[in-house]
Design a protein around this motif. Structure first.
Motif, short mmCIF file in Angstrom:
data_model
loop_
_atom_site.label_atom_id
_atom_site.label_comp_id
_atom_site.label_asym_id
_atom_site.label_seq_id
_atom_site.Cartn_x
_atom_site.Cartn_y
_atom_site.Cartn_z
N SER A 61 44.72 43.47 36.90
CA SER A 61 45.16 43.57 36.02
C SER A 61 44.56 43.54 34.65
O SER A 61 45.21 44.62 33.32
CB SER A 61 46.72 43.64 35.97
OG SER A 61 47.39 41.76 35.65
N GLY A 62 44.41 42.23 34.12
CA GLY A 62 44.39 41.97 32.85
C GLY A 62 42.77 42.48 31.99
O GLY A 62 42.69 42.37 31.63
N TYR A 63 42.31 42.83 33.06
CA TYR A 63 40.77 43.58 33.01
C TYR A 63 40.77 44.75 33.65
O TYR A 63 39.17 45.02 33.76
CB TYR A 63 39.42 43.12 32.93
CG TYR A 63 39.60 41.94 34.54
CD1 TYR A 63 38.74 43.04 34.82
CD2 TYR A 63 39.79 40.82 34.39
CE1 TYR A 63 38.63 41.44 36.35
CE2 TYR A 63 39.91 40.11 35.48
CZ TYR A 63 39.33 40.48 37.05
OH TYR A 63 38.84 39.83 38.04
N TYR A 64 41.52 45.30 34.29
CA TYR A 64 42.01 46.53 35.33
C TYR A 64 41.42 48.12 34.25
O TYR A 64 39.97 48.42 35.00
CB TYR A 64 43.16 47.32 35.59
CG TYR A 64 43.16 47.00 37.07
CD1 TYR A 64 42.74 47.39 38.64
CD2 TYR A 64 43.48 49.46 36.82
CE1 TYR A 64 42.65 48.42 39.47
CE2 TYR A 64 43.47 50.05 37.50
CZ TYR A 64 42.85 49.30 39.24
OH TYR A 64 42.67 50.35 39.93
N LYS A 65 41.20 48.16 33.31
CA LYS A 65 40.62 49.52 32.43
C LYS A 65 39.25 49.00 32.53
O LYS A 65 39.10 50.00 32.57
CB LYS A 65 42.10 48.94 30.96
CG LYS A 65 41.18 50.01 30.64
CD LYS A 65 41.88 50.37 28.62
CE LYS A 65 43.25 50.33 28.92
NZ LYS A 65 43.78 50.47 27.80
N MET A 95 42.61 55.28 44.62
CA MET A 95 41.91 57.01 43.10
C MET A 95 43.07 57.24 42.98
O MET A 95 42.86 58.52 41.79
CB MET A 95 41.13 58.13 44.19
CG MET A 95 39.65 57.51 44.39
SD MET A 95 38.86 56.13 42.89
CE MET A 95 38.19 57.45 42.42
N ASP A 96 43.85 58.22 43.54
CA ASP A 96 45.61 59.24 43.28
C ASP A 96 45.69 57.83 42.44
O ASP A 96 46.48 59.03 41.27
CB ASP A 96 46.36 59.85 44.10
CG ASP A 96 45.21 60.58 45.38
OD1 ASP A 96 44.23 61.07 44.63
OD2 ASP A 96 45.35 60.94 46.47
N SER A 97 46.48 56.66 42.34
CA SER A 97 46.89 55.74 41.84
C SER A 97 45.75 55.36 40.01
O SER A 97 46.79 54.59 39.59
CB SER A 97 48.09 55.36 42.27
OG SER A 97 48.73 56.15 43.61
N LYS A 98 44.94 55.08 40.26
CA LYS A 98 43.60 54.64 39.23
C LYS A 98 44.78 54.79 37.93
O LYS A 98 45.18 53.84 37.56
CB LYS A 98 43.20 55.63 39.69
CG LYS A 98 41.31 55.06 38.14
CD LYS A 98 40.50 55.40 38.63
CE LYS A 98 39.39 55.09 37.80
NZ LYS A 98 38.16 55.23 37.66
N TYR A 99 45.29 56.67 37.18
CA TYR A 99 45.17 55.98 36.01
C TYR A 99 47.55 55.44 35.79
O TYR A 99 47.28 54.93 34.72
CB TYR A 99 44.90 57.37 35.27
CG TYR A 99 43.79 58.10 35.24
CD1 TYR A 99 42.77 57.53 34.13
CD2 TYR A 99 43.33 59.24 36.03
CE1 TYR A 99 41.68 57.97 34.05
CE2 TYR A 99 41.53 58.39 36.62
CZ TYR A 99 41.12 58.68 35.42
OH TYR A 99 39.16 58.84 35.19
N LYS A 100 47.24 55.75 36.85
CA LYS A 100 49.49 55.58 37.35
C LYS A 100 48.74 54.02 36.55
O LYS A 100 50.43 53.33 36.23
CB LYS A 100 50.01 56.12 38.45
CG LYS A 100 50.14 57.14 38.36
CD LYS A 100 51.10 57.72 39.52
CE LYS A 100 50.95 59.02 39.86
NZ LYS A 100 51.25 59.69 40.66
#
Length: 492
Positions: free
Chosen positions: A332-336, A478-483
């Motif tokens: 999560s720290g570098y997920y973006k 993929m559907d939850s990627k941006y969430k």
């Protein structure tokens, strides 16, 4: 200022992505809370009758005080492993003209409103009412009741002191176990009666209400100690200090044989080895390996095939459970940044699957000596390993798509529930209960071989349809990627 803090906390909680996108899970948690409230209410109203029936020749009030020591010990242990000091985003506040003492007072006051502190009230107050209804004087019971409430708050702040001091050690859970072990050992071996000490102290308060100043003084002392600990840490640069350690490089060339998922496997292995939080997921495999010794050495469990099915799933899947339940929150720290790269999401998830699969195989091989307790136990472990690979690994990956809490890898390792949400608790039900139910059905109606065959066949089916399952799971991610990107960008 406190009113302003409360407003900020309220907005932060209800505007967070986790609350808005996991409303059903929050409702389920409310039901769990109501369940425990009702349970404690039944205990509060029924405890007097239970004590009168169990100890007919003794004063139930005296007997109840004799059990307070065990309650305090259990409460302290439960809080240490489950309750954490409430946090708030203080760094933006430190640049404003706000006193640090005000912020600390708010955080400590917020901890006093914890569910752990309210829950005992649903037993203490009804039990006190029942005592007064049975003829005990109000002047005796009311001071005793308030003394118990103060004791609950003392345990609340004492827990944070122990956590703050023990977090500096490599084994943060060891001090609490040593303290509780010594206190319980003094009572168990008859060296010193802790039950009499605690019980007589509260009886003395009920007989002489002036003595309530003693627990009040303890509460003030614990509060002040917590205040000083937090105030010393409340600086902008407090998290900028770093330790200088020697970097030890590991040879991960063997992962290249896994092809295009090798880079992701190397990142995961480095992540596990370089962080205390993830390293505990690897070290806990030792506990899983030795878990069977707690059961198979006892005849009552050794001859129980149902216990073997439970131990088999847990022992071979211990890493799968401890590591898999936080996929992809470990990153999560570098997920973006990871999601902005030109990579295939299926490769990223497949590397997690292979890592979990290898752990299951290793745990089964290391657990082969359990054949000493009978060949059926080894067969049960084999069936559990196949089921873990074919079914539970996919369930873990799918459940990870609902993770919305960021994990701080810099926090302490043992019994750290930061980043843990309702998903981690709920997903444990199908992981452990479904294989146990399947084996029970086959074993009860047909026999041991049928129960084992059901687990193996379902596990093999999961392995055969692995690619289709991975495509389905990948689509869910993929559907939850941006969430998830939005959620991991927030401070939970």
């Amino acid at each position: 200022m406190i009113k302003h803090f409360l407003s900020l906390e309220w907005k932060q909680y209800f505007r967070s992505s986790y609350w808005q996108k996991s409303l059903a899970l929050n409702i389920l948690l409310v039901f769990f809370a109501l369940y425990f409230v009702v349970l404690f209410l039944f205990l509060g109203f029924g405890l007097l009758f239970i004590l009168e029936k169990t100890y007919p020749e003794q004063d139930p009030f005296v007997v109840a005080n004799g059990f307070l020591f065990y309650w305090f010990i259990a409460d302290l242990m439960m809080r240490f492993f489950l309750q954490k000091l409430p946090v708030m985003s203080v760094k933006p506040l430190l640049t404003l003209p706000i006193k640090r003492s005000t912020i600390v007072h708010f955080v400590l006051g917020k901890s006093a409103l914890s569910f752990f502190n309210f829950l005992p009230l649903f037993a203490i107050i009804p039990f006190s009412i029942m005592l007064m209804g049975q003829g005990y004087e109000s002047a005796q019971i009311i001071p005793w009741m308030f003394a118990l409430i103060i004791a609950v708050l003392v345990i609340n702040f004492l827990n944070f002191i122990i956590e703050a001091l023990s977090s500096k050690t490599d084994l943060p859970f060891l001090p609490i176990l040593v303290v509780v072990g010594i206190l319980y050992g003094l009572q168990y071996f008859g060296i010193f009666s802790m039950t009499s000490l605690v019980g007589n102290a509260f009886i003395a308060i009920s007989n002489n209400p002036v003595l309530i100043v003693v627990p009040i003084a303890l509460l003030v002392l614990c509060y002040v100690f917590n205040f000083r600990i937090l105030r010393e840490k409340l600086f902008l640069d407090s998290s900028l200090k770093s330790k200088v350690t020697e970097v030890k490089a590991a040879d991960l060339s063997w992962t290249r044989r896994f092809g295009d998922i090798a880079p992701f496997m190397q990142l995961d292995l480095k992540l596990i080895w370089r962080n205390k939080r993830t390293k505990s997921s690897a070290f806990i495999m030792i506990i899983g390996l030795l878990y069977g010794l707690f059961f198979y050495t006892q005849p009552i469990y050794r001859d129980s095939l149902y216990a073997a099915s439970f131990v088999g799933i847990f022992s071979t899947g211990i890493f799968l459970i401890s590591f898999g339940q936080f996929i992809p929150a470990w990153d999560s720290g570098y997920y973006k940044m990871l999601m902005s790269q030109n990579i295939k999401y299926e490769q990223y998830l497949r590397s997690k699957f292979v890592l979990m699969m290898l752990s299951v195989v290793i745990m089964f091989v290391l657990g082969i000596p359990y054949i000493y307790f009978g060949w059926k136990i080894l067969v049960m472990h084999f069936a559990a390993a196949i089921y873990n690979i074919g079914v539970n690994s996919h369930i873990m990956l799918y459940g990870g798509s609902f993770n919305r809490k960021k994990i701080d890898l810099n926090q302490r390792a043992a019994f750290n529930y930061q980043g843990t949400g309702a998903v981690q608790w709920i997903i444990g039900l199908p992981i452990m209960l479904i294989p146990l139910i399947l084996f029970t059905i086959g074993n009860y109606f047909i026999g041991f071989e049928a129960g084992v065959a059901i687990l193996i066949l379902i596990g093999v089916a999961g392995i055969i349809f692995h690619k289709k399952l991975m495509k389905f799971i990948t689509k869910r991610y993929m559907d939850s990627k941006y969430k998830m990107i939005d959620a991991f960008s927030q401070d939970n």
